[in-house]
Design an enzyme around this catalytic site. Structure first.
Site, PDB file in Angstrom:
ATOM      1  N   ASP A 177      44.039  75.582 -43.498  1.00  0.00           N
ATOM      2  CA  ASP A 177      43.065  74.967 -42.597  1.00  0.00           C
ATOM      3  C   ASP A 177      43.388  73.474 -42.599  1.00  0.00           C
ATOM      4  O   ASP A 177      43.567  72.878 -43.686  1.00  0.00           O
ATOM      5  CB  ASP A 177      41.641  75.228 -43.137  1.00  0.00           C
ATOM      6  N   GLU A 223      35.225  73.854 -28.697  1.00  0.00           N
ATOM      7  CA  GLU A 223      35.917  74.707 -29.674  1.00  0.00           C
ATOM      8  C   GLU A 223      36.095  73.934 -30.985  1.00  0.00           C
ATOM      9  O   GLU A 223      36.960  74.233 -31.800  1.00  0.00           O
ATOM     10  CB  GLU A 223      37.245  75.221 -29.101  1.00  0.00           C
ATOM     11  N   GLU A 278      46.090  70.785 -30.085  1.00  0.00           N
ATOM     12  CA  GLU A 278      45.454  71.217 -28.836  1.00  0.00           C
ATOM     13  C   GLU A 278      44.347  72.171 -29.234  1.00  0.00           C
ATOM     14  O   GLU A 278      44.562  73.363 -29.406  1.00  0.00           O
ATOM     15  CB  GLU A 278      46.491  71.868 -27.906  1.00  0.00           C
ATOM     16  N   GLU A 298      48.933  75.762 -39.557  1.00  0.00           N
ATOM     17  CA  GLU A 298      48.164  76.779 -38.820  1.00  0.00           C
ATOM     18  C   GLU A 298      47.366  77.597 -39.828  1.00  0.00           C
ATOM     19  O   GLU A 298      47.860  77.926 -40.907  1.00  0.00           O
ATOM     20  CB  GLU A 298      49.125  77.662 -37.997  1.00  0.00           C
ATOM     21  N   TYR A 301      47.738  83.782 -27.150  1.00  0.00           N
ATOM     22  CA  TYR A 301      48.738  82.709 -27.253  1.00  0.00           C
ATOM     23  C   TYR A 301      49.742  82.813 -26.109  1.00  0.00           C
ATOM     24  O   TYR A 301      50.147  81.816 -25.530  1.00  0.00           O
ATOM     25  CB  TYR A 301      49.491  82.806 -28.583  1.00  0.00           C
ATOM     26  N   LYS A 360      50.528  72.024 -19.073  1.00  0.00           N
ATOM     27  CA  LYS A 360      50.010  71.540 -20.361  1.00  0.00           C
ATOM     28  C   LYS A 360      51.134  71.061 -21.286  1.00  0.00           C
ATOM     29  O   LYS A 360      51.092  69.945 -21.802  1.00  0.00           O
ATOM     30  CB  LYS A 360      49.215  72.674 -21.008  1.00  0.00           C
TER      31      LYS A 360
HETATM   32  C1  LIG Z   1      43.981  76.613 -28.630  1.00  0.00           C
HETATM   33  S1  LIG Z   1      45.043  77.198 -29.863  1.00  0.00           S
HETATM   34  C2  LIG Z   1      46.492  76.295 -29.526  1.00  0.00           C
HETATM   35  C3  LIG Z   1      47.684  76.873 -30.159  1.00  0.00           C
HETATM   36  C4  LIG Z   1      49.003  76.209 -29.799  1.00  0.00           C
HETATM   37  N1  LIG Z   1      49.033  74.837 -30.204  1.00  0.00           N
HETATM   38  C5  LIG Z   1      49.288  76.370 -28.311  1.00  0.00           C
HETATM   39  O1  LIG Z   1      49.270  75.366 -27.598  1.00  0.00           O
HETATM   40  O2  LIG Z   1      49.541  77.499 -27.881  1.00  0.00           O
HETATM   41  C6  LIG Z   1      44.380  76.417 -31.287  1.00  0.00           C
HETATM   42  C7  LIG Z   1      45.046  76.820 -32.568  1.00  0.00           C
HETATM   43  O3  LIG Z   1      44.482  76.063 -33.616  1.00  0.00           O
HETATM   44  C8  LIG Z   1      44.258  76.895 -34.744  1.00  0.00           C
HETATM   45  N2  LIG Z   1      43.194  76.260 -35.521  1.00  0.00           N
HETATM   46  C9  LIG Z   1      41.916  76.049 -35.115  1.00  0.00           C
HETATM   47  N3  LIG Z   1      41.231  75.426 -36.080  1.00  0.00           N
HETATM   48  C10 LIG Z   1      42.089  75.234 -37.093  1.00  0.00           C
HETATM   49  C11 LIG Z   1      41.957  74.632 -38.376  1.00  0.00           C
HETATM   50  N4  LIG Z   1      40.805  74.125 -38.787  1.00  0.00           N
HETATM   51  N5  LIG Z   1      43.038  74.571 -39.161  1.00  0.00           N
HETATM   52  C12 LIG Z   1      44.233  75.079 -38.747  1.00  0.00           C
HETATM   53  N6  LIG Z   1      44.416  75.687 -37.552  1.00  0.00           N
HETATM   54  C13 LIG Z   1      43.352  75.747 -36.751  1.00  0.00           C
HETATM   55  C14 LIG Z   1      43.893  78.239 -34.141  1.00  0.00           C
HETATM   56  O4  LIG Z   1      44.111  79.284 -35.055  1.00  0.00           O
HETATM   57  C15 LIG Z   1      44.832  78.284 -32.949  1.00  0.00           C
HETATM   58  O5  LIG Z   1      46.070  78.816 -33.327  1.00  0.00           O
END
Ligand SMILES: C[S@@+](CC[C@H](N)C(=O)[O-])C[C@H]1O[C@@H](n2cnc3c(N)ncnc32)[C@H](O)[C@@H]1O
Length: 547
Positions: free
Chosen positions: A332, A357, A348, A305, A241, A250
């Protein structure tokens, strides 16, 4: 000299007068004998590198000897001494064994016959006058360990200091890395020999501006293969992170997109409901807060999250920093049942290839939390593919000796590579997705523009472009790249077998995005100019888990 000095500083030169590919059998036998005698001597002295010069008209026996040499010595490196441009010969004696007159073709044949051995490199001799850019670009993909610059490439300035033209300097700097050995060849008019030429090249290197932050971040990752993240199956680490959060572009683009939505679509609303899904440690929440302040608009702000570790940071920020302005939810996004639906759903979840992803699956699963009139930031994402020669990363995959290695798309900051055509659009996803039924499988037949030069296809570089809102975009596609952004490196879809592509030929490839109830995967193959097997059939080597 000590053994360590022989290894570190001495480059051995194998005899150039030998005739491995002579028509006279006795000469061939004698050349082979000399070759192994010299290798034995180099090994005895513990030299690290030897150079060997092929005859550009006939070199198949030469290649066989190199292969044998590589396989019979443990650590010795071999540099093939080759010119960038074929020297003009008075009468070229046609040799039916020779597959091509271009020096790169000679190198490529030797490299291929030696199975792309990683101890085989190039000692490239630059010409007096530069060839076309395509030819230089193709060499940039190759393992240039030594670069020979002729004194005739320099002109003397008024004060008699040798210098290179702007174009020549650019080509020189593009071909070297920090550990390329530089050699000056040819006669010198200076009393202190070649030193002024080396001095000129040294000042050229030193005059380079310091790299920008995005370049510095990337340097340790150049051509380094990384398995893509599995954001659903795994929980990201705090450090991951932290790297994202340093991106200067970004978040400013996200802030701009939220601000634009608040001041256009929602300009008449007193207060707007914004839900950040996949909030991580909270940077997009901060973007939303800054945008609301700028737009002078109240927000009802939620942060969702699923990573239980990131939630600890979010809860702390909820209490200490946001002081009641944000509601944090651990869930989720696909299962979360909101009390209030979102005007703007911010996320994102993009991978290097956009959808890799599982952003489409997550956002489809979360769109029940958006009002019918609501929007998603990002609005869409499109992946792109580009055929590339990438011998360095392909060689690294080959050294793993598994089919799985060639059937996995890797995240990699491609550095030593050569694009064979411009990138073309692949899969597009739009959010919210109003299709019925929801279907995120895709297939695409992509035809690239004809190759401008003979080359080798090692695989496909993948990129994405995404519209956040209206004119606000982020992109890692070379043509539209968001300058300064470093959160994503390209993805690389390898081929099990490199394919020779001739000038004018069109590469055609087919790619599928497939899924079942527990996973998503890609399958790909080349259709033209020659057919390959389907890579990763039925997701046998690589998939992205949905749980
Ligand atoms: C690429 S990271 C981006 C985090 C943050 N928004 C940033 O810009 O630093 C994606 C985030 O989405 C969360 N995530 C992915 N799938 C998810 C889901 N189905 N429900 C909730 N969170 C989810 C991951 O745990 C991760 O923290």
């Amino acid at each position: 000299m000590s053994g360590a000095h022989w290894t570190a500083y001495v480059v051995g030169k194998l005899s150039e007068w030998t005739e491995e590919d002579s028509k006279c059998k006795a000469r061939v036998t004698n050349s082979s004998r000399i070759y192994f005698q010299e290798l034995a001597w180099a090994t005895h002295l513990n030299i690290g590198v030897v150079t060997a010069k092929p005859d550009l008209r006939a070199y198949l026996n030469f290649a066989r000897l190199m292969s044998q040499g590589l396989n019979s010595t443990g650590a010795l490196h071999f540099w093939v001494d080759i010119p960038m441009v074929a020297p003009k010969l008075p009468t070229v004696v046609a040799n039916t064994l020779s597959p091509g007159e271009e020096p790169w073709e000679v190198w490529n044949t030797i490299r291929t016959m030696c199975e792309g051995n990683r101890r085989l490199g190039v000692l490239l001799r630059m010409p007096d006058k530069l060839p076309k850019e395509d030819i230089i670009q193709r060499w940039k993909a190759e393992p240039i360990r030594g670069l020979v610059v002729p004194t005739t490439a320099f002109t003397a300035s008024k004060d008699l200091i040798p210098k290179l033209s702007k174009e020549y300097a650019k080509a020189f700097l593009g071909l070297i890395t920090a550990d390329t050995r530089i050699i000056i060849s040819g006669s010198s008019i200076y009393p202190n020999g070649h030193e002024p030429f080396l001095g000129a090249l040294r000042s050229l290197w030193q005059s380079l501006p310091p790299p920008t932050e995005d370049v510095t971040v990337g340097i340790p990752y150049r051509d380094f293969l990384q398995a893509p993240l599995q954001p659903l199956m795994d929980n990201l680490q705090s450090q991951t992170y932290e790297v994202f959060e340093k991106d200067p572009v970004k978040y400013s683009q996200y802030q701009k997109a939220i601000y634009t939505a608040l001041t256009t679509k929602y300009k008449d609303e007193k207060s707007v409901c914004v839900v950040v899904v996949g909030a991580g440690r909270g940077p997009l929440v901060r973007c939303a807060l800054r945008a609301s302040q700028e737009a002078k608009k109240d927000l009802r702000l939620y942060a969702v999250e699923k990573n239980p570790n990131a939630i600890v940071t979010l809860r702390n920020a909820e209490k200490e920093e946001w002081k009641g302005r944000v509601k944090v939810i651990q869930s989720d996004m696909r299962q979360w049942e909101p009390d209030e639906k979102a005007d703007i759903l911010v996320s994102e979840l993009l991978g290097s290839f956009g959808d890799n992803e599982l952003s489409p699956e997550c956002l489809d699963g979360a769109q029940h939390s958006i009002k019918t009139s609501g929007i998603s930031i990002p609005k869409d994402s499109t992946s792109y593919l580009q055929p590339v020669a990438a011998p360095k990363v392909w060689g690294d995959l080959q050294s793993q000796h598994t089919i799985k290695a060639f059937e996995t798309p890797y995240v990699v900051l491609l550095h030593r590579f050569c694009p064979l055509a411009q990138s073309e659009a692949c899969f597009k996803f739009v959010h919210p997705n109003h299709e019925k039924p929801l279907d995120n499988t895709r297939e695409k037949l992509i035809r690239f523009q004809p190759a401008k030069i003979d080359s080798i296809l090692h695989g496909f570089a993948g990129y994405f472009e995404s519209t956040l809102y209206e004119e606000v975009n982020i992109s890692i596609r070379p043509k539209t790249f968001s300058k300064g952004m470093f959160s994503w490196f390209p993805i690389f879809f390898p081929l099990c077998i490199p394919l020779k592509i001739n000038k004018g030929q069109t590469v055609e490839m087919k790619i599928w995005r497939r899924n079942d109830e527990s996973k998503v995967w890609y399958e790909w193959c080349v259709i033209k100019p020659s057919l390959t097997p389907i890579h990763n059939s039925n997701g046998r080597s690589y998939h992205i888990g949905l749980r």
